[in-house]
Write a protein that holds these residues in place. Structure first.
Motif, PDB file in Angstrom:
ATOM      1  N   ILE A  18      42.368  23.923  41.905  1.00 16.65           N
ATOM      2  CA  ILE A  18      42.178  25.319  42.298  1.00 16.65           C
ATOM      3  C   ILE A  18      41.114  25.972  41.422  1.00 16.65           C
ATOM      4  N   PHE A  19      41.246  25.766  40.117  1.00 11.95           N
ATOM      5  CA  PHE A  19      40.304  26.360  39.169  1.00 11.95           C
ATOM      6  C   PHE A  19      38.881  25.856  39.415  1.00 11.95           C
ATOM      7  N   MET A  20      38.716  24.533  39.574  1.00  8.57           N
ATOM      8  CA  MET A  20      37.385  23.977  39.763  1.00  8.57           C
ATOM      9  C   MET A  20      36.778  24.415  41.097  1.00  8.57           C
ATOM     10  N   THR A  21      37.608  24.508  42.126  1.00 10.15           N
ATOM     11  CA  THR A  21      37.093  24.965  43.419  1.00 10.15           C
ATOM     12  C   THR A  21      36.582  26.396  43.323  1.00 10.15           C
ATOM     13  N   LEU A  22      37.310  27.250  42.609  1.00  9.86           N
ATOM     14  CA  LEU A  22      36.849  28.630  42.404  1.00  9.86           C
ATOM     15  C   LEU A  22      35.536  28.663  41.633  1.00  9.86           C
ATOM     16  N   ILE A  23      35.420  27.825  40.605  1.00  7.34           N
ATOM     17  CA  ILE A  23      34.175  27.748  39.831  1.00  7.34           C
ATOM     18  C   ILE A  23      33.016  27.347  40.737  1.00  7.34           C
ATOM     19  N   TRP A  24      33.237  26.329  41.580  1.00  5.81           N
ATOM     20  CA  TRP A  24      32.173  25.863  42.468  1.00  5.81           C
ATOM     21  C   TRP A  24      31.766  26.939  43.471  1.00  5.81           C
ATOM     22  N   ILE A  25      32.764  27.636  44.031  1.00  6.39           N
ATOM     23  CA  ILE A  25      32.466  28.675  45.018  1.00  6.39           C
ATOM     24  C   ILE A  25      31.693  29.827  44.381  1.00  6.39           C
ATOM     25  N   ILE A  26      32.177  30.305  43.249  1.00  9.64           N
ATOM     26  CA  ILE A  26      31.533  31.440  42.581  1.00  9.64           C
ATOM     27  C   ILE A  26      30.139  31.053  42.082  1.00  9.64           C
ATOM     28  N   GLY A  27      30.038  29.895  41.421  1.00  8.59           N
ATOM     29  CA  GLY A  27      28.743  29.452  40.921  1.00  8.59           C
ATOM     30  C   GLY A  27      27.741  29.229  42.032  1.00  8.59           C
ATOM     31  N   SER A  28      28.197  28.650  43.140  1.00  6.46           N
ATOM     32  CA  SER A  28      27.311  28.414  44.276  1.00  6.46           C
ATOM     33  C   SER A  28      26.850  29.726  44.896  1.00  6.46           C
ATOM     34  N   TRP A  29      27.755  30.695  44.960  1.00  5.48           N
ATOM     35  CA  TRP A  29      27.401  32.003  45.522  1.00  5.48           C
ATOM     36  C   TRP A  29      26.376  32.705  44.634  1.00  5.48           C
ATOM     37  N   LEU A  30      26.598  32.674  43.327  1.00  4.04           N
ATOM     38  CA  LEU A  30      25.660  33.317  42.400  1.00  4.04           C
ATOM     39  C   LEU A  30      24.288  32.631  42.434  1.00  4.04           C
TER      40      LEU A  30
END
Length: 405
Positions: A18-30
């Motif tokens: 869950i944590f890594m998926t959130l990191i990937w989503i947020i980082g990819s969006w930024l």
């Protein structure tokens, strides 16, 4: 104490994805803001680029790949093909193609004995004088504007390499369709996030990398003993304070494995190569001052730790289920997994802008792709760790991969 440790293991197993998926989503969006701002930029150089391709028994694909170079729009480039003592008809096919085509300057280097991919590349690099070298594979089809898009990311003299975005072009099996979604929905998210959050990516995609020749020479080229020369050179360049970039606008169309055996073999090799790099760079990373580099290595370590906590937690769950004769699943957590992965897939499709040309057959397998990815991570991590611990001998060599149809 034991119950406390057991609880920590279960929590880590549950919440790490869950944590890594959130990191990937947020980082990819930024990261999208950065890439969108630079998308319309002109390449910052018109210097010569040499496309370098090493081959070993590539008679099924080499002509198609050579022909694709005639569609490239960058003006100042040439091609070097280094044959690592192929035993099939590859060399004759290259020579026949050269006799019929003169629109692209192509030079063939024939090695007198088989050296392995990394060593073959090094032999060719010695004979190249272009300031930039684009390394690709003999079964890859480069997009017509790939050189321009890669050069856009050479923003200053600290950038050693820029890698592009692979797109699966063979989709005749369920496995190939799942990999299409994996590259679009997960791998692209990870590389975008790493590039933005960590100041560079963990590994270049060896199928399409633009290297600064000066940077390659500063680390004495590729390591011929590394099982994955692309992962190894990424970290050796970073060790010399070079920057490694990623751009999703530089496309390369690849052939993905279409058999389970070929797929697992490929991913275990990648994972073993990652462990090699991990072991080589632990001391340097944690003694250094680069915090982003430390985070990148921690990311690698946690993924391998997670694979074992999954095994431990699964055994615990099985024992409890048998003992109590009850079967239950954490519905809320599963729902979070589903929502996050569908969010990541939607983000991937939106940021892809039609580059991967998804069709209805690929869309039908979306519900399965997240499970496919995490099971793949688990299996390949365990297999690679056992391989390194008991069977692995560090060596770089050629093999014939499953490249589908």
């Amino acid at each position: 104490m034991m119950s406390y440790i057991s609880g920590l293991v279960q929590d880590f197993t549950t919440y790490y994805p869950i944590f890594m998926t959130l990191i990937w989503i947020i980082g990819s969006w930024l990261s999208s803001f950065h890439f969108n701002n630079e998308k319309s930029n002109e390449p910052n150089t018109n210097e010569k680029v040499t496309i370098l391709m090493s081959i070993f028994n590539e008679e099924n694909h080499i002509v198609e790949t050579l022909s694709s170079f005639t569609q490239l729009t960058y003006a100042n480039f040439d091609v070097v093909v280094v044959d690592d003592k192929s035993t099939d008809n590859s060399v004759n096919l290259v020579k026949n193609w050269l006799d019929k085509h003169d629109s692209v300057p192509v030079r063939l280097i024939e090695l007198s004995k088989n050296l392995g991919k990394a060593a073959a590349l090094n032999q060719a690099i010695k004979q190249i004088d272009a300031p930039y070298i684009l390394v690709t594979d003999a079964d890859a089809i480069l997009a017509h504007d790939v050189i321009e898009e890669l050069l856009k990311q050479v923003t200053d003299k600290t950038v050693a390499a820029v890698t592009g975005k692979p797109v699966v072009r063979n989709r005749t099996t369920l496995l190939a369709k799942l990999q299409t979604l994996e590259y679009l929905g997960i791998i692209d998210r990870i590389k975008r996030a790493q590039d933005f959050l960590y100041g560079g990516i963990m590994t270049v995609a060896g199928v399409v990398v633009l290297y600064r020749r000066e940077a390659l020479m500063s680390v004495a080229g590729f390591d011929s003993t590394a099982i994955t020369e692309d992962i190894d050179i990424t970290w050796r360049l970073r060790k010399k304070n070079w920057r490694i970039r990623y751009t999703p606008h530089a496309l390369v169309y690849i052939l993905a494995p279409e058999t389970i055996h070929g797929y697992v073999k490929q991913r275990v090799r990648w994972s073993v190569g990652g462990i090699e790099v991990l072991l080589k760079n632990l001391k340097w990373t944690f003694k250094g001052t680069n915090k982003r580099q430390k985070l990148l290595l921690v990311d690698v370590c946690l993924s391998h730790i997670w694979s074992w906590t999954v095994i431990i937690t699964s055994i615990q769950y099985l024992v409890v289920t048998i003992d109590t004769q009850t079967f239950s699943l954490p519905g809320v957590v599963i729902m979070i997994y589903i929502l996050l992965f569908f969010s990541m897939m939607l983000q991937g499709i939106l940021q892809d802008h039609g580059q991967s040309q998804l069709g209805v057959p690929e869309l039908f397998v979306i519900p399965f792709y997240s499970t496919f990815y995490w099971i793949t991570v688990l299996i390949t991590a365990i297999m690679s760790q056992l391989n390194v611990a008991f069977f692995h001998k560090q060596r770089g060599s050629w093999s014939s991969p499953d490249r589908g149809r």
